[in-house]
Design an enzyme around this catalytic site. Structure first.
Site, PDB file in Angstrom:
ATOM      1  N   CYS A 232      14.323  -8.808 -28.292  1.00  0.00           N
ATOM      2  CA  CYS A 232      15.730  -9.154 -28.597  1.00  0.00           C
ATOM      3  C   CYS A 232      15.815 -10.678 -28.582  1.00  0.00           C
ATOM      4  O   CYS A 232      16.545 -11.277 -27.793  1.00  0.00           O
ATOM      5  CB  CYS A 232      16.682  -8.556 -27.570  1.00  0.00           C
ATOM      6  SG  CYS A 232      16.514  -6.776 -27.319  1.00  0.00           S
ATOM      7  N   CYS A 354      21.786 -10.997 -18.552  1.00  0.00           N
ATOM      8  CA  CYS A 354      22.600 -12.042 -17.914  1.00  0.00           C
ATOM      9  C   CYS A 354      23.865 -11.389 -17.360  1.00  0.00           C
ATOM     10  O   CYS A 354      24.968 -11.891 -17.511  1.00  0.00           O
ATOM     11  CB  CYS A 354      22.914 -13.184 -18.877  1.00  0.00           C
ATOM     12  SG  CYS A 354      23.684 -12.687 -20.427  1.00  0.00           S
TER      13      CYS A 354
END
Length: 404
Positions: A232, A354
């Protein structure tokens, strides 16, 4: 501080686009700063930081100003007046500003500051979710930290320069930096500055990358000569770090579903002098299937809620919805099942987000290990980074190993 009409109006225009047209704050500010070539660094800084401030505290300021979305121009000036009053800035005698009840604003601020969802300016659902996932005490500290302005951290591109040498060059360009202990490739700016106009940036000596994000590539335990797949990759912040750690030796296949992001990665790789990166657009399932069983290392920097990076993306508080988080957890699960097949027996894989939510992180990994797709994997180690403890972005990373 004396307020200048053109800067205040630019801020109001930016807020209108962010709040009423739901545009991304960073893009709006980027465009707004191009509005007047005569603006100096202080002017640009005022527009950017004031806009971000009002976006960050939207709920609190709206409650104090007694305004609601959609925000008329008059309402936006009321929000600005609250911002200025709470900072002790004198409101100018312009027709756009109504008489400002300073004492009432300060009184309401004191009153609302007793309630966390107003004090930290977050939606009700987010406050409830944070408590549910992290517990009252940890969530209280974490959401407070995520409302602080994020520091500017650079990642030294070790393909081109050493940290000490870059620090010296930036000092000559008027930018003071400090190394960060336990982050070998990081330099933190002592004062905010536009680093993108420096000669050092144009020469590919550094990238802007938060200190927590810099932990991920090292966690992957790469070595020169390996075949690594960054599944990704996006615009390639971590891909470029992996390339530096591999000393440009071996192969990095950077995949993503967004071709425009990979084009940006190509541009950045050229500037960085990273020659071992091969971008591949995932435009069909065949692209991933061709890679099954072929990588020594796999990085899954998974799409997530982004709750760990609210300090740099404060508008995400108002764009995120609970349904999105439910959907993204399903996406994370599917990506783990599919992309884990890229790894060779004996290879290692990092799953990273995150986010600070256990349901997107350690629980996601535990569920994968319990499924058929994860039966050949074991968890080597994981690391949870909280903003309230590190001073940087909230992050999670897990290192998994596939049996030989």
């Amino acid at each position: 501080m004396r307020l200048h009409r053109n800067l205040v109006f630019a801020t109001i225009d930016a807020l209108s686009e962010i709040f009423n047209q739901e545009k991304y704050a960073d893009k709006v500010i980027q465009n707004t700063l191009k509005r007047d070539k005569r603006w100096g660094s202080r002017d640009r800084s005022f527009v950017a930081e004031t806009t971000y401030d009002i976006v960050r505290w939207k709920r609190l300021y709206s409650e104090i100003a007694e305004v609601k979305a959609p925000y008329s121009r008059e309402n936006l000036f009321r929000l600005f007046a609250v911002w200025a009053t709470l900072r002790g800035i004198t409101i100018p005698d312009w027709k756009q500003f109504e008489p400002v009840p300073s004492r009432r604003i300060k009184g309401k601020f004191d009153e609302l500051s007793q309630i966390r969802k107003y004090r930290e300016s977050i939606p009700d659902w987010m406050d409830e979710l944070g408590v549910k996932e992290l517990g009252e005490k940890t969530w209280e500290k974490e959401i407070h930290a995520l409302n602080e302005q994020a520091p500017v951290v650079l990642r030294v591109n070790t393909l081109n320069i050493t940290r000490d040498k870059l620090r010296s060059i930036l000092k000559d360009e008027g930018i003071a930096t400090e190394p960060i202990k336990d982050y070998p490739d990081a330099l933190q700016l002592e004062e905010r500055a536009n680093v993108f106009i420096t000669d050092a940036f144009q020469k590919g000596y550094f990238e802007v990358q938060d200190a927590s994000s810099q932990l991920v590539a090292r966690f992957l335990d790469v070595e020169p000569g390996m075949r690594v797949v960054d599944t990704c990759a996006g615009a390639g912040g971590k891909t470029l770090h992996i390339a530096a750690l591999m000393e440009n030796k071996g192969q990095i296949i950077a995949t993503d579903i967004y071709e425009n992001k990979l084009k940006e990665l190509k541009r950045r790789a050229k500037r960085a002098g990273a020659h071992n990166i091969e971008p591949r657009v995932i435009d069909s399932s065949k692209v991933v299937k061709k890679l099954y069983g072929k990588a020594d290392r796999v990085l899954i920097d998974a799409p997530c809620s982004g709750l760990g990076v609210l300090s740099r993306n404060p508008d995400a508080k108002w764009k995120l919805q609970p349904e999105f988080i439910d959907n993204i957890k399903k996406t994370q699960s599917d990506i783990l099942d599919q992309y884990s097949r890229i790894l060779k027996p004996g290879g290692k894989m990092v799953y990273a987000t995150c986010s600070i939510l256990p349901s997107e992180n350690e629980k996601q990994v535990a569920q994968f290990l319990d499924r058929e797709e994860g039966k050949d994997f074991k968890l080597v180690k994981d690391k949870k980074v909280l903003s309230s403890e590190s001073g940087y972005d909230g992050f999670y990373m897990a290192l998994l190993e596939k049996a030989k």
